[in-house]
Write an enzyme that holds these catalytic residues in place. Structure first.
Site, short mmCIF file in Angstrom:
data_model
loop_
_atom_site.label_atom_id
_atom_site.label_comp_id
_atom_site.label_asym_id
_atom_site.label_seq_id
_atom_site.Cartn_x
_atom_site.Cartn_y
_atom_site.Cartn_z
N LYS A 17 -23.22 43.51 7.95
CA LYS A 17 -23.61 42.30 7.21
C LYS A 17 -22.39 41.40 7.09
CE LYS A 17 -24.98 40.63 2.60
NZ LYS A 17 -25.52 40.97 1.25
N LYS A 33 -26.79 32.16 -7.60
CA LYS A 33 -26.21 33.15 -8.51
C LYS A 33 -25.59 32.41 -9.71
CE LYS A 33 -24.75 36.62 -5.08
NZ LYS A 33 -25.59 37.76 -5.49
N ASP A 68 -31.47 35.06 -2.51
CA ASP A 68 -30.26 35.88 -2.73
C ASP A 68 -30.41 37.27 -2.10
OD1 ASP A 68 -27.72 36.41 -3.59
OD2 ASP A 68 -28.24 36.72 -5.69
N GLU A 93 -30.46 37.98 0.95
CA GLU A 93 -30.25 37.42 2.28
C GLU A 93 -29.70 38.45 3.27
OE1 GLU A 93 -28.05 37.35 -0.03
OE2 GLU A 93 -26.27 38.00 1.06
N ARG A 140 -30.47 41.54 3.93
CA ARG A 140 -31.49 42.27 4.69
C ARG A 140 -32.09 41.40 5.78
NH1 ARG A 140 -34.67 43.54 -0.73
NH2 ARG A 140 -32.53 43.34 -1.47
#
Ligand code: BES
Ligand code: MN
Ligand code: ZN
Length: 514
Positions: free
Chosen positions: A276, A288, A358, A360, A362
């Site tokens: 990632k 956030k 948020d 993101e 995955r």
């Protein structure tokens, strides 16, 4: 980085700033560890007592400084705690490699500003040489690229304004011993790449966007004879990588998918590592709150680990094919950003309803996992700072391992333990899958809040090719150290998972895994 040498010299005659010795925690107080016999002798047998008077117990991470005995060229002795003394009856049992690695790291950190130190820690076999070497190189790390006002040549990210230890001589190791030499070379190669991964993690997101990361990967691949392919926005569009594009849609810096292919002519197996690489995670439209975003430059730690592991495999000439996939994007809110409610068409052909922008990681991993699966590797391992839930579950020093194969999950866990990376196996409970059912698309990118780390793992599982062995490492806790430094772990980017991945590649090469 600190220069490492092997030396058979006597501690007394060495021109150095300090001699490092080990102290174990014995039943009746501190015990001077093997390797420091000559030093102890020069104190006329009073060393353990002197250490006790100074408050030393031999506890892990403890550092006690004392003047060197008369006749020594070095002025200082640094006694570092090794933790509990190993069982005597185990036939002079050697110290645990991780205890040596941590002690060497603590000593190296205590020696910032020094030019040269001699390490007289207990050395049994070559694996001890590797552990001490690794501990020194990883412990001496500092990130000072952005320190402008500290005194010249004394800039340091370690907070004390001093330069890291410049040179370390490992005593008791044999410079002519083939195994000792090989151990030192391996430790140096892996530590160098791991420290480079830390640099990438620590680099602020205004300087490390997806294109910049891809360019660094390209240059390194070229240097080490690794094949590299970079898909930019246009290529991602053409290929149908809806997950990576969807996450990158809000940023002024477009996403990239980097493929690094290390091949060995003697390889019998093929491993794929997927990282990632969110160069900054603002959360996107599901922004956030303040307090949750200042450290989110660390959200590319998985990609940094994969990058370092592939380069290490090449430097070590491992007889296994290793493909690294870096899924790079910046998650930002803007008029072009993906909205909660949007549906993305993924590279695999599945559709995903984005309920929370948020979640993101995955999405970018899904595309990279599917791409990695197309080559039918023997196993795929992804590494990601994926969920806050995993930090709540395992704390800030332990990563979670999930997998679609029990034996492989155990093997990954064993590899992690072997290299001294705390990890724990987590389940993928089937009943959590239905929480991601979407009325509109094939799946949603969010499910039940409870067990959020496992939900994320279940999402990823849907994008692993049929019949491919897969493990997922959620490193959200240990990737970035927000507390003080400890052992060989600095503040900031830690390089977690690099050594586990390298070990997996080694075990696969030697046929000891799968
Ligand atoms: N990058 C974060 C996870 C994270 C949290 C990494 C803390 C490092 C430290 C990830 O993209 C994220 O935001 N996850 C969400 C998922 C949720 C919206 C389903 C989370 O964990 O809150
Ligand atoms: Mn996020
Ligand atoms: Zn993230």
């Amino acid at each position: 980085m600190t220069a490492l040498t092997l030396s058979t010299a006597a501690a007394s005659g060495l021109r150095a700033d300090a001699i490092v010795i080990g102290v174990a925690k014995g039943a009746k107080g501190p015990v001077v560890a093997p390797g420091a016999e000559a030093v102890a002798k020069a104190y006329d047998g009073s060393l353990a007592g002197v250490l006790e008077t100074l408050g030393a117990s031999g506890a892990e991470g403890e550092v006690t400084k004392l003047p060197a005995p008369s006749g020594f060229k070095a002025p200082l002795v640094v006694a570092v705690g090794l933790g509990p003394e190993p069982d005597k009856d185990a036939n002079g049992a050697p110290f645990d490699a991780e205890a040596l690695r941590k002690a060497a790291g603590s000593a190296a950190r205590a020696l910032t500003g020094a030019k040269k130190a001699a390490f007289a820690l207990p050395v049994g076999d070559a694996s001890d040489v590797a552990a001490i070497g690794e501990g020194v190189l990883l412990g001496a790390y500092s990130f000072d690229t952005y320190k402008e006002t500290a005194p010249k040549n004394a800039r340091s990210g370690n907070g004390n304004g001093k330069a890291p230890l410049a040179e370390a001589a490992l005593l008791g190791a044999k410079p002519r011993d083939k195994e000792h030499k090989a151990a030192l070379e391996r430790a140096t190669a892996v530590a160098e790449e791991l420290n480079r991964a830390r640099d990438l993690i620590n680099t602020p997101p205004n300087d490390l966007d997806p294109a910049a990361f891809a360019a660094i990967a390209q240059a390194a691949a070229k240097e080490h004879g690794i094949k590299v392919q970079v898909l930019d926005e246009k290529a991602l569009e053409k290929g149908g990588y809806g997950g990576i594009l969807g996450v990158g849609a809000g940023s002024a810096s477009g996403p990239r998918l980097v493929k690094l292919s290390y091949t060995s002519s003697k390889a019998k197996k093929h491993l794929a590592f997927v990282g990632k690489g969110i160069t900054y995670d603002s959360g996107g439209i599901s922004l956030k709150p303040a307090g949750h975003n200042e450290t989110m430059k660390c959200d590319m730690s998985g990609a940094a680990a994969v990058f370092a592991a592939v380069i290490s495999a090449a430097r070590l000439g491992l007889e296994v094919n290793v493909t690294g996939w870096l899924a790079l994007a910046e998650n930002m809110p803007s008029g072009s950003a993906t909205r909660p409610g949007d549906v993305l068409r993924m590279y695999s052909g599945k559709t995903v309803e984005v309920l929370n922008t948020d979640a993101e990681g995955r999405l970018v991993l899904a595309d990279a996992l599917w791409a990695a699966s197309q080559e039918k590797p023997d196993a795929v391992v992804d590494v990601a700072t994926l969920t806050g839930a995993m930090v709540l579950a395992l704390g800030s020093r332990t990563f979670g391992i999930m997998a679609n194969d029990d034996a492989f999950r155990s093997a990954v866990h064993e590899a992690a333990e072997e290299v001294g990376e705390p990890a724990w196996q987590m389940p993928l409970p089937e009943h959590l899958r239905k929480g991601m059912d979407s009325p509109t698309a094939d799946i949603a990118n969010m499910g039940e809040r409870m067990g959020g780390g496992l939900v994320a793992g279940l999402f990823l599982r849907e994008f692993v090719g049929e019949g491919i062995t897969w493990a997922h490492l959620d490193i959200a806790g240990p990737a970035f150290n927000e507390g003080g430094p400890f052992g060989y772990t600095p503040k900031g980017g830690t390089g977690t998972a690099v050594r586990t991945l390298v070990r997996l590649a080694e075990l696969t090469a030697s046929g000891d895994l799968g």
